[in-house]
Design a protein around this motif. Structure first.
Motif, PDB file in Angstrom:
ATOM      1  N   PHE A  64       0.656  -1.211   0.000  1.00  0.00           N
ATOM      2  CA  PHE A  64      -0.166  -0.099   0.118  1.00  0.00           C
ATOM      3  C   PHE A  64       0.972   1.221   0.105  1.00  0.00           C
ATOM      4  O   PHE A  64       0.202   2.251  -0.282  1.00  0.00           O
ATOM      5  N   ALA A  65       2.119   1.243   0.492  1.00  0.00           N
ATOM      6  CA  ALA A  65       3.198   2.268   0.590  1.00  0.00           C
ATOM      7  C   ALA A  65       2.976   2.959  -0.808  1.00  0.00           C
ATOM      8  O   ALA A  65       3.268   2.521  -1.978  1.00  0.00           O
ATOM      9  N   GLY A  66       2.692   4.407  -0.669  1.00  0.00           N
ATOM     10  CA  GLY A  66       2.830   5.188  -2.040  1.00  0.00           C
ATOM     11  C   GLY A  66       1.759   5.284  -2.699  1.00  0.00           C
ATOM     12  O   GLY A  66       1.573   5.731  -3.913  1.00  0.00           O
ATOM     13  N   SER A  67       0.543   4.362  -2.277  1.00  0.00           N
ATOM     14  CA  SER A  67      -0.575   4.339  -2.930  1.00  0.00           C
ATOM     15  C   SER A  67      -1.314   5.750  -2.743  1.00  0.00           C
ATOM     16  O   SER A  67      -2.081   5.588  -1.821  1.00  0.00           O
ATOM     17  N   TYR A  68      -1.550   6.607  -3.409  1.00  0.00           N
ATOM     18  CA  TYR A  68      -2.535   7.677  -3.382  1.00  0.00           C
ATOM     19  C   TYR A  68      -3.513   7.776  -4.155  1.00  0.00           C
ATOM     20  O   TYR A  68      -4.484   8.567  -3.992  1.00  0.00           O
ATOM     21  N   ASN A  69      -3.607   7.079  -5.500  1.00  0.00           N
ATOM     22  CA  ASN A  69      -4.704   7.276  -6.341  1.00  0.00           C
ATOM     23  C   ASN A  69      -4.965   6.145  -6.750  1.00  0.00           C
ATOM     24  O   ASN A  69      -4.312   4.789  -6.875  1.00  0.00           O
ATOM     25  N   ASP A  70      -6.167   5.937  -7.419  1.00  0.00           N
ATOM     26  CA  ASP A  70      -6.772   4.466  -7.812  1.00  0.00           C
ATOM     27  C   ASP A  70      -6.393   3.266  -7.052  1.00  0.00           C
ATOM     28  O   ASP A  70      -6.102   2.095  -7.102  1.00  0.00           O
ATOM     29  N   ARG A  71      -6.997   3.696  -5.543  1.00  0.00           N
ATOM     30  CA  ARG A  71      -6.798   2.601  -4.695  1.00  0.00           C
ATOM     31  C   ARG A  71      -7.952   1.623  -4.778  1.00  0.00           C
ATOM     32  O   ARG A  71      -9.009   1.835  -5.244  1.00  0.00           O
ATOM     33  N   THR A  72      -7.565   0.293  -4.436  1.00  0.00           N
ATOM     34  CA  THR A  72      -8.497  -0.892  -4.793  1.00  0.00           C
ATOM     35  C   THR A  72      -8.559  -1.581  -3.270  1.00  0.00           C
ATOM     36  O   THR A  72      -8.776  -1.059  -2.584  1.00  0.00           O
ATOM     37  N   THR A  73      -8.288  -2.910  -3.573  1.00  0.00           N
ATOM     38  CA  THR A  73      -8.224  -3.601  -2.233  1.00  0.00           C
ATOM     39  C   THR A  73      -6.983  -4.136  -1.826  1.00  0.00           C
ATOM     40  O   THR A  73      -5.974  -4.568  -2.844  1.00  0.00           O
ATOM     41  N   TYR A  74      -6.682  -4.116  -0.444  1.00  0.00           N
ATOM     42  CA  TYR A  74      -5.367  -4.496  -0.197  1.00  0.00           C
ATOM     43  C   TYR A  74      -5.490  -5.418   1.316  1.00  0.00           C
ATOM     44  O   TYR A  74      -6.531  -5.562   1.920  1.00  0.00           O
ATOM     45  N   THR A  75      -4.676  -6.646   1.216  1.00  0.00           N
ATOM     46  CA  THR A  75      -4.594  -7.384   2.501  1.00  0.00           C
ATOM     47  C   THR A  75      -3.438  -7.090   3.267  1.00  0.00           C
ATOM     48  O   THR A  75      -2.352  -6.418   3.045  1.00  0.00           O
ATOM     49  N   ILE A 114     -13.844   1.925  -1.480  1.00  0.00           N
ATOM     50  CA  ILE A 114     -15.053   1.927  -2.188  1.00  0.00           C
ATOM     51  C   ILE A 114     -15.531   3.236  -2.930  1.00  0.00           C
ATOM     52  O   ILE A 114     -16.514   3.313  -3.879  1.00  0.00           O
ATOM     53  N   GLU A 115     -14.783   4.206  -2.663  1.00  0.00           N
ATOM     54  CA  GLU A 115     -14.744   5.497  -3.075  1.00  0.00           C
ATOM     55  C   GLU A 115     -13.347   6.448  -2.749  1.00  0.00           C
ATOM     56  O   GLU A 115     -13.098   5.831  -1.648  1.00  0.00           O
ATOM     57  N   VAL A 135     -16.046   0.931   8.935  1.00  0.00           N
ATOM     58  CA  VAL A 135     -16.045   1.664   7.725  1.00  0.00           C
ATOM     59  C   VAL A 135     -15.087   3.018   8.218  1.00  0.00           C
ATOM     60  O   VAL A 135     -15.316   3.424   9.212  1.00  0.00           O
ATOM     61  N   GLY A 136     -14.386   3.476   7.297  1.00  0.00           N
ATOM     62  CA  GLY A 136     -13.589   4.651   7.295  1.00  0.00           C
ATOM     63  C   GLY A 136     -14.017   5.729   6.412  1.00  0.00           C
ATOM     64  O   GLY A 136     -13.880   5.364   5.137  1.00  0.00           O
ATOM     65  N   THR A 137     -14.066   7.039   6.762  1.00  0.00           N
ATOM     66  CA  THR A 137     -14.506   8.169   5.911  1.00  0.00           C
ATOM     67  C   THR A 137     -13.163   9.097   6.219  1.00  0.00           C
ATOM     68  O   THR A 137     -12.819   9.454   7.323  1.00  0.00           O
ATOM     69  N   PRO A 138     -13.238  10.205   5.458  1.00  0.00           N
ATOM     70  CA  PRO A 138     -12.217  11.064   5.476  1.00  0.00           C
ATOM     71  C   PRO A 138     -12.458  11.840   6.626  1.00  0.00           C
ATOM     72  O   PRO A 138     -13.665  12.326   7.208  1.00  0.00           O
ATOM     73  N   TYR A 139     -11.397  12.142   7.542  1.00  0.00           N
ATOM     74  CA  TYR A 139     -11.527  12.833   8.798  1.00  0.00           C
ATOM     75  C   TYR A 139     -11.451  14.345   8.544  1.00  0.00           C
ATOM     76  O   TYR A 139     -10.708  14.997   7.828  1.00  0.00           O
ATOM     77  N   ILE A 140     -12.799  15.154   9.191  1.00  0.00           N
ATOM     78  CA  ILE A 140     -12.624  16.472   9.290  1.00  0.00           C
ATOM     79  C   ILE A 140     -12.677  16.805  10.463  1.00  0.00           C
ATOM     80  O   ILE A 140     -13.578  16.324  11.763  1.00  0.00           O
ATOM     81  N   PRO A 141     -11.625  17.537  11.038  1.00  0.00           N
ATOM     82  CA  PRO A 141     -11.450  18.216  12.362  1.00  0.00           C
ATOM     83  C   PRO A 141     -12.608  18.907  12.849  1.00  0.00           C
ATOM     84  O   PRO A 141     -13.143  19.638  11.973  1.00  0.00           O
ATOM     85  N   GLU A 142     -13.052  18.685  13.904  1.00  0.00           N
ATOM     86  CA  GLU A 142     -13.794  19.921  14.386  1.00  0.00           C
ATOM     87  C   GLU A 142     -13.331  21.269  14.861  1.00  0.00           C
ATOM     88  O   GLU A 142     -12.183  21.311  15.320  1.00  0.00           O
ATOM     89  N   GLU A 143     -14.072  22.360  14.535  1.00  0.00           N
ATOM     90  CA  GLU A 143     -13.348  23.701  14.603  1.00  0.00           C
ATOM     91  C   GLU A 143     -13.780  24.338  15.887  1.00  0.00           C
ATOM     92  O   GLU A 143     -14.586  23.903  16.675  1.00  0.00           O
TER      93      GLU A 143
END
Length: 143
Positions: A64-75, A114-115, A135-143
């Motif tokens: 997974f290292a360096g995988s920043y685009n077109d991510r798929t499935t990883y074990t 998945i997206e 499930v993980g979604t992008p973290y958005i810090p609270e202000e």
């Protein structure tokens, strides 16, 4: 040290590039998951919070290292500190590349994106088939 020397030092340091890995974070029902570091072998290390403790568990994603685009499935595998209450884990120990130790509390891991920025992880204990979902979604810090 003069202002000129300080500015020269800052300018010189600005040319150093370090991958911005640790700033990738995801919100989950257990807390914030962090992309910690890329390993020289091409694997990546994430960490996640553990219940009722300040310790964090480690997830290792193969290739997974360096995988920043077109991510798929990883074990990979997850590993947590050995249980302090003496409860035994797996019959074998796994090395934690991030915490520099071994533990018998670990298992298999599958992470599927998945997206962009959103993933579903399945984990299983020891060699068991991964079934527990997170499930993980992008973290958005609270202000």
């Amino acid at each position: 040290m003069t202002i000129r020397n300080i500015l020269c030092a800052i300018t010189a340091l600005s040319f150093l590039t370090v991958p911005a890995v640790a700033d990738e974070m995801w919100s989950t029902e257990i807390g914030v998951v962090l992309y910690e570091v890329d390993l020289p072998n091409g694997d990546a290390v994430w960490s996640y919070p553990l219940e009722n403790t300040e310790w964090r568990g480690t997830a290792v994603l193969v290739d997974f290292a360096g995988s920043y685009n077109d991510r798929t499935t990883y074990t990979g595998y997850w590993i947590e500190p050995a249980s302090a209450d003496g409860v035994s884990g797996c019959s074998a120990e796994m090395r934690d590349p991030f915490a520099e130790g071994t533990s018998d509390v670990w298992g298999r891991l599958i992470v599927s994106f998945i997206e962009p920025g959103t993933w579903v992880a399945l984990r299983g204990d020891c060699f068991d088939e991964p079934e527990a979902m997170l499930v993980g979604t992008p973290y958005i810090p609270e202000e």
